[in-house]
Every structure is written in structure tokens, then in C-alpha cells.
Design a protein around this motif. Structure first.
Motif, short mmCIF file in Angstrom:
data_model
loop_
_atom_site.label_atom_id
_atom_site.label_comp_id
_atom_site.label_asym_id
_atom_site.label_seq_id
_atom_site.Cartn_x
_atom_site.Cartn_y
_atom_site.Cartn_z
N ILE A 74 -18.68 -51.50 -16.77
CA ILE A 74 -18.96 -51.49 -15.33
C ILE A 74 -17.91 -52.31 -14.57
O ILE A 74 -17.55 -51.97 -13.43
CB ILE A 74 -20.39 -51.98 -15.02
N GLU A 75 -17.39 -53.36 -15.19
CA GLU A 75 -16.34 -54.17 -14.55
C GLU A 75 -15.12 -53.31 -14.23
O GLU A 75 -14.50 -53.46 -13.16
CB GLU A 75 -15.94 -55.32 -15.47
N LYS A 76 -14.77 -52.38 -15.11
CA LYS A 76 -13.61 -51.51 -14.89
C LYS A 76 -13.80 -50.61 -13.67
O LYS A 76 -12.82 -50.24 -13.02
CB LYS A 76 -13.36 -50.66 -16.13
N LYS A 77 -15.04 -50.26 -13.38
CA LYS A 77 -15.32 -49.38 -12.24
C LYS A 77 -15.26 -50.13 -10.91
O LYS A 77 -15.29 -49.51 -9.85
CB LYS A 77 -16.71 -48.76 -12.39
N LEU A 78 -15.20 -51.46 -10.96
CA LEU A 78 -15.35 -52.27 -9.75
C LEU A 78 -14.06 -52.97 -9.34
O LEU A 78 -14.08 -53.87 -8.51
CB LEU A 78 -16.45 -53.32 -9.98
N SER A 79 -12.90 -52.52 -9.87
CA SER A 79 -11.65 -53.24 -9.62
C SER A 79 -11.23 -53.22 -8.15
O SER A 79 -10.50 -54.08 -7.70
CB SER A 79 -10.53 -52.65 -10.48
N ASN A 80 -11.71 -52.25 -7.37
CA ASN A 80 -11.33 -52.16 -5.96
C ASN A 80 -12.45 -52.59 -5.02
O ASN A 80 -12.52 -52.12 -3.88
CB ASN A 80 -10.91 -50.73 -5.62
N THR A 81 -13.32 -53.45 -5.48
CA THR A 81 -14.48 -53.85 -4.68
C THR A 81 -14.58 -55.36 -4.61
O THR A 81 -13.79 -56.09 -5.20
CB THR A 81 -15.78 -53.29 -5.28
N ASN A 82 -15.60 -55.84 -3.88
CA ASN A 82 -15.87 -57.28 -3.80
C ASN A 82 -16.78 -57.76 -4.92
O ASN A 82 -17.22 -58.91 -4.90
CB ASN A 82 -16.51 -57.61 -2.45
N LEU A 83 -17.06 -56.91 -5.89
CA LEU A 83 -17.86 -57.29 -7.05
C LEU A 83 -16.92 -57.78 -8.15
O LEU A 83 -16.10 -57.01 -8.66
CB LEU A 83 -18.70 -56.12 -7.52
N VAL A 84 -17.05 -59.05 -8.50
CA VAL A 84 -16.07 -59.69 -9.40
C VAL A 84 -16.80 -60.39 -10.54
O VAL A 84 -17.81 -61.08 -10.34
CB VAL A 84 -15.22 -60.72 -8.62
N ARG A 85 -16.27 -60.24 -11.74
CA ARG A 85 -16.86 -60.90 -12.91
C ARG A 85 -16.42 -62.36 -12.94
O ARG A 85 -15.23 -62.67 -12.99
CB ARG A 85 -16.43 -60.19 -14.19
N LEU A 86 -17.40 -63.27 -12.92
CA LEU A 86 -17.12 -64.70 -12.93
C LEU A 86 -17.91 -65.42 -14.02
O LEU A 86 -18.05 -66.63 -14.00
CB LEU A 86 -17.45 -65.31 -11.56
N HIS A 87 -18.43 -64.65 -14.95
CA HIS A 87 -19.18 -65.17 -16.09
C HIS A 87 -19.23 -64.04 -17.11
O HIS A 87 -19.19 -62.86 -16.74
CB HIS A 87 -20.61 -65.56 -15.65
N LYS A 88 -19.30 -64.37 -18.38
CA LYS A 88 -19.31 -63.31 -19.39
C LYS A 88 -20.50 -62.37 -19.23
O LYS A 88 -20.44 -61.21 -19.65
CB LYS A 88 -19.30 -63.91 -20.80
N SER A 89 -21.57 -62.85 -18.57
CA SER A 89 -22.78 -62.03 -18.43
C SER A 89 -23.10 -61.64 -17.00
O SER A 89 -24.13 -61.01 -16.75
CB SER A 89 -23.99 -62.78 -19.02
N PHE A 90 -22.24 -62.01 -16.04
CA PHE A 90 -22.56 -61.73 -14.63
C PHE A 90 -21.35 -61.26 -13.84
O PHE A 90 -20.23 -61.77 -14.02
CB PHE A 90 -23.13 -62.98 -13.94
N ILE A 91 -21.60 -60.32 -12.96
CA ILE A 91 -20.65 -59.89 -11.94
C ILE A 91 -21.31 -60.17 -10.60
O ILE A 91 -22.46 -59.79 -10.37
CB ILE A 91 -20.33 -58.38 -12.08
N TYR A 92 -20.59 -60.85 -9.70
CA TYR A 92 -21.18 -61.26 -8.43
C TYR A 92 -20.50 -60.56 -7.25
O TYR A 92 -19.30 -60.26 -7.29
CB TYR A 92 -21.03 -62.78 -8.24
N ASN A 93 -21.27 -60.34 -6.20
CA ASN A 93 -20.73 -59.80 -4.96
C ASN A 93 -20.18 -60.98 -4.14
O ASN A 93 -20.94 -61.84 -3.69
CB ASN A 93 -21.81 -59.06 -4.18
N LEU A 94 -18.87 -61.02 -3.94
CA LEU A 94 -18.24 -62.13 -3.23
C LEU A 94 -18.80 -62.31 -1.82
O LEU A 94 -18.88 -63.42 -1.31
CB LEU A 94 -16.72 -61.92 -3.14
N THR A 95 -19.17 -61.22 -1.19
CA THR A 95 -19.68 -61.30 0.18
C THR A 95 -21.09 -61.88 0.25
O THR A 95 -21.57 -62.21 1.33
CB THR A 95 -19.67 -59.92 0.87
#
Length: 229
Positions: free
Chosen positions: A171-192
Motif C-alpha cells: 500500500i505504501e507504493k500506491k501512496l507515493s504521490n499523496t500526503n500519506l507517508v510511512r513513519l513507522h514500520k506498522s503505520f502510514i500517517y496522513n500528514l494533513t
């Protein structure tokens, strides 16, 4: 707009380092890769998606102009000491700006702003993920965070939690152009949706999350803000 991935193709090592030093100070850019030959750059572009390309013109064997004409490239900012290339470059649709060396941070920032205007219409607004036996649409702006759950992921929004049939790396690969960023091995967060953060944690509303050790410097770099001690 944040979290843009950047490729720099420049055979001048000293200038490439100088350029990266400036680019690392621009908030919108989160990942910067450098290649020192057009051949390496072509290979990188064929293997990996990049949102933005910084391209030198005068290089051995293959010139920047030849590279621009040979591949379908991402939005490109030409950086060169040879202004004679300007007219030919601006006849190529992928070129969004032309900068003469030596560069300055202000000029680079303006070029990135121009480029983001080209990129923004292409940004995905929704994400389709397999849920059970069907593909379900998720509005990217509605996602608060994504949580790994074994070979699955939990998609957290304000209204519900949905289990999707996909692992966190995919799922991280699908989100490279978004504000959703992986900041933990188990979590992706919405920067906004991040309301505050320090050296070890971030908050979404009143909910606290841990920052992964390897990701702790990434958040402050993306948000261009020094974390609280």
C-alpha cells in the motif's frame, strides 16, 4: 503539496552535491536521488517512479536534450551552465523550468512551485483497495492513518475502520504521490491530519502514535519544522 520524489542527473559531482543541499531545504521534496551519468539516469527512470527530474544538459555520451527526446520523462527542471539550450528545451513539453548555474535556493524554490502546478492535476484523489471480494474506494483526504495487521491493513477514517486485503509495504507504493507517508514500520500517517509531534511521537487529534526510529528525522524534514525536545 509535499512528499515529492526527485531524481537529479548531473555528471558534475560538486554541483550535484550543492544542488541536493539546497533541494533538501525545500519542504515539498522528501526523497532525492542522484545519478552521475545519463545512462544511470535512464535506468533509474525506467525502474522507479519520480515526480520531478532535475537535468543537466552538457554530459558525456548522451546530452540532456537527447535524454529529453528519447524518454517519456516526469516534469523536468533543466539546470545548466549553457543558456544556449534554453530555446530548444522550452519546445519540449516535459520541461517546466530552465535554470542557469550557479543556482540559488530562491530560484530553485520558485522552479519547484512551478513544477507542482504541473503535477497537482495528476495527483490521485481516491484509492481503490480490495476489501473482502470487492474493490472499495477510499477518499485519500478522509484517511487518518493506515495500520499494518499481518498481511492486511486497517484503514482508519473518522467514521470507520476497514480491513483491506493488502500489506503495508504494497500500500505504501500506491501512496507515493499523496500526503500519506510511512513513519513507522506498522503505520502510514496522513500528514494533513497530524496536529503535533516531538522527537518520538506524533498526534492525530488527541491520539498519540510512536515514530519509528529510522523515520524520526523524516517527519521534521517533510514538515520543515524542528520537533520539540
Amino acid at each position: 503539496m509535499n512528499n515529492l520524489s526527485v531524481l537529479v542527473i548531473d555528471d558534475d559531482t560538486e554541483h550535484a552535491e550543492y544542488l541536493v543541499e539546497y533541494l533538501s531545504q525545500i519542504q515539498a521534496l522528501s526523497h532525492i536521488k542522484v545519478t552521475q551519468s545519463p545512462q544511470e539516469g535512464m535506468k533509474e527512470l525506467l525502474q522507479t517512479h519520480y515526480d520531478l527530474l532535475f537535468l543537466d544538459m552538457h554530459m558525456p555520451e548522451i546530452t540532456g536534450i537527447e535524454l529529453l527526446k528519447s524518454l517519456s520523462l516526469p516534469p523536468t527542471i533543466v539546470v545548466t551552465a549553457h543558456p544556449s539550450f534554453a530555446l530548444e528545451c522550452f519546445d519540449i513539453d516535459t520541461v517546466v523550468d530552465f535554470i542557469e548555474k550557479p543556482v540559488t535556493l530562491i530560484r530553485l524554490t520558485r522552479a519547484v512551485q512551478r513544477a507542482t502546478q504541473e503535477i497537482s492535476p495528476m495527483l490521485p484523489k481516491a484509492l481503490f483497495l480490495k476489501v473482502g471480494h470487492k474493490m472499495q474506494q477510499f477518499n485519500i483526504d478522509d484517511i487518518l492513518y493506515i495500520e499494518a495487521d499481518g498481511i492486511y491493513c486497517k484503514i482508519h477514517t473518522k467514521s470507520e475502520v476497514t480491513l483491506a486485503n493488502i500489506n503495508i509495504s504494497d500500500i505504501e507504493k500506491k501512496l507515493s504521490n499523496t500526503n500519506l507517508v510511512r513513519l513507522h514500520k506498522s503505520f502510514i500517517y496522513n500528514l494533513t491530519r497530524i496536529t503535533s509531534f516531538d522527537n518520538r511521537h506524533l498526534w492525530i487529534d488527541k491520539q498519540r502514535f510512536s515514530l519509528g526510529v529510522q523515520y524520526r528525522g523524516k517527519l521534521s524534514q517533510i514538515l520543515n519544522a524542528k520537533p520539540a525536545e
